[in-house]
Design a protein around this motif. Structure first.
Motif, PDB file in Angstrom:
ATOM      1  N   VAL A  42       0.823  -1.211   0.000  1.00  0.00           N
ATOM      2  CA  VAL A  42       0.000   0.000   0.000  1.00  0.00           C
ATOM      3  C   VAL A  42       0.857   1.261   0.000  1.00  0.00           C
ATOM      4  N   THR A  45       1.811   1.550  -3.746  1.00  0.00           N
ATOM      5  CA  THR A  45       0.794   1.570  -4.801  1.00  0.00           C
ATOM      6  C   THR A  45      -0.439   2.402  -4.464  1.00  0.00           C
ATOM      7  N   GLY A  46      -0.718   2.587  -3.182  1.00  0.00           N
ATOM      8  CA  GLY A  46      -1.921   3.315  -2.796  1.00  0.00           C
ATOM      9  C   GLY A  46      -3.188   2.504  -2.918  1.00  0.00           C
ATOM     10  N   ALA A  47      -3.065   1.172  -3.092  1.00  0.00           N
ATOM     11  CA  ALA A  47      -4.245   0.316  -3.242  1.00  0.00           C
ATOM     12  C   ALA A  47      -4.004  -1.024  -2.568  1.00  0.00           C
ATOM     13  N   PHE A  48      -5.090  -1.680  -2.155  1.00  0.00           N
ATOM     14  CA  PHE A  48      -4.990  -3.027  -1.610  1.00  0.00           C
ATOM     15  C   PHE A  48      -4.680  -4.015  -2.737  1.00  0.00           C
ATOM     16  N   ASP A  85      -6.521   5.611   3.097  1.00  0.00           N
ATOM     17  CA  ASP A  85      -6.267   6.391   1.883  1.00  0.00           C
ATOM     18  C   ASP A  85      -6.207   5.559   0.604  1.00  0.00           C
ATOM     19  N   VAL A  86      -6.556   4.287   0.653  1.00  0.00           N
ATOM     20  CA  VAL A  86      -6.442   3.449  -0.539  1.00  0.00           C
ATOM     21  C   VAL A  86      -7.516   3.802  -1.566  1.00  0.00           C
ATOM     22  N   THR A  87      -7.205   3.557  -2.822  1.00  0.00           N
ATOM     23  CA  THR A  87      -8.128   3.896  -3.909  1.00  0.00           C
ATOM     24  C   THR A  87      -9.238   2.877  -4.077  1.00  0.00           C
ATOM     25  N   ASN A  88      -9.049   1.655  -3.572  1.00  0.00           N
ATOM     26  CA  ASN A  88     -10.054   0.599  -3.762  1.00  0.00           C
ATOM     27  C   ASN A  88     -10.683   0.155  -2.443  1.00  0.00           C
ATOM     28  N   ARG A  89     -10.895   1.108  -1.545  1.00  0.00           N
ATOM     29  CA  ARG A  89     -11.412   0.714  -0.246  1.00  0.00           C
ATOM     30  C   ARG A  89     -12.857   0.231  -0.302  1.00  0.00           C
ATOM     31  N   ASP A  90     -13.635   0.626  -1.325  1.00  0.00           N
ATOM     32  CA  ASP A  90     -15.011   0.128  -1.420  1.00  0.00           C
ATOM     33  C   ASP A  90     -15.042  -1.387  -1.593  1.00  0.00           C
TER      34      ASP A  90
END
Length: 301
Positions: A42, A45-48, A85-90
């Motif tokens: 994370v 990449t900022g994503a899971f 702060d991740v982009t795919n938290r939904d």
């Protein structure tokens, strides 16, 4: 009496506590932990990562089965640093809700600190004010308070997983890599808004502190009863940190008191604890098995 379930999903692990709330106190029924490394990559990449989500979903399915078998009346699921702060938290939120029937709360660093403080300090008799240090995989919460509550708190973007992924590429860790970790830790501790010099006692909570304690105490295997409320002298802490940051991965993996999921990141976590202690006017660290998970359960009153 009401039976409650609390789930804490952090950067490295997901944990479940089922307890009975009796007159405002917790009577533990079941407590378990699974290493899921949700924060894998994370920081970069900022994503899971898809495989990280699969690990946390599988653990949640296992927890859901336990919750259903225990006739739980109330449940709360909180997620901390990795999920902010991740982009795919939904995808994370929806996946948990589908499996557990409750939507995760992505709590702020301030609320994380307050829950950790409540969980760690209930029924403790220590010199005041005391500092609670909750060293996680992605962040570290510092909370100064007393019996009346929190005085000051801050969430710092340093954690065992975050620092390991950022700086460690060799085995064993090189002096240069260790120096880079120390530099990152000191940079944030130098400017924390929490008045560290006012602390008269230090309470270390969560997996980094409890694992370091198990190593410092020389436990042949992890023993929760032996770790809970153990006091580590500064010399014991320094010796354990020194070994954890210079040993090989194989050396650490051979120590049964270190959970396999912490073997590669515990050194960086120990550095955070060590650098914090070096700044405080205290002679030892009280290690507690009670932390944010207990605070979440107590919030269900």
């Amino acid at each position: 009496m009401v039976r409650v379930a609390a789930v804490d999903c952090g950067t490295n692990s997901i944990r479940l506590l089922i307890a009975d709330l009796v007159d405002g106190e917790l009577v533990e029924v079941d407590r378990r932990m699974t290493i899921v490394r949700l924060g894998q990559g994370v920081d970069a990449t900022g994503a899971f990562a898809p495989e990280a989500l699969e690990r946390v979903f599988k653990a949640t399915e296992d927890f859901a089965a336990v919750v259903q078998s225990q006739a739980v009346g109330r449940i709360r699921f909180v997620a901390t640093s990795a999920a902010r702060d991740v982009t795919n938290r939904d995808a994370f939120l929806n996946g948990i809700e589908d499996r557990l029937g409750v939507r995760p709360e992505i709590i702020t660093g301030q609320e994380e600190a307050e829950l950790s403080f409540r969980g760690a300090t209930t029924a403790l008799d220590l010199p005041q004010p005391y500092l609670v240090a909750d060293i996680g995989g992605g962040s570290t919460e510092l909370i100064l308070g007393d019996r009346t509550g929190v005085i000051a708190a801050e969430s710092l973007d340093i954690g065992s997983v975050r620092l390991t992924e950022r700086h460690i590429t060799t085995d064993p860790t090189t002096p240069a890599e260790l120096a880079a970790i120390v530099k990152d830790v000191d940079a944030l501790l130098d400017h924390t808004t929490v008045p560290l010099a006012e602390a008269r006692a230090l309470i270390g909570v969560a997996g980094t502190s409890t694992t370091v304690a198990a190593v410092a105490l020389g436990l042949p295997q992890y023993d929760r009863a032996a770790v809970h409320h153990a006091r580590l002298t500064t010399d014991q802490l320094r010796a354990a940190t020194g070994w954890l940051t210079t040993s090989t991965r194989a050396d650490r993996a051979a120590v049964r008191s270190i959970h396999p999921g912490r073997v590669d990141v515990i050194g960086a976590g120990a550095v955070i604890l060590q650098r914090l202690v070096d700044r405080l006017p205290v002679r030892d660290v009280l290690v507690s098995e009670h932390d944010i998970l207990d605070g979440v359960a107590l919030s269900l009153t």
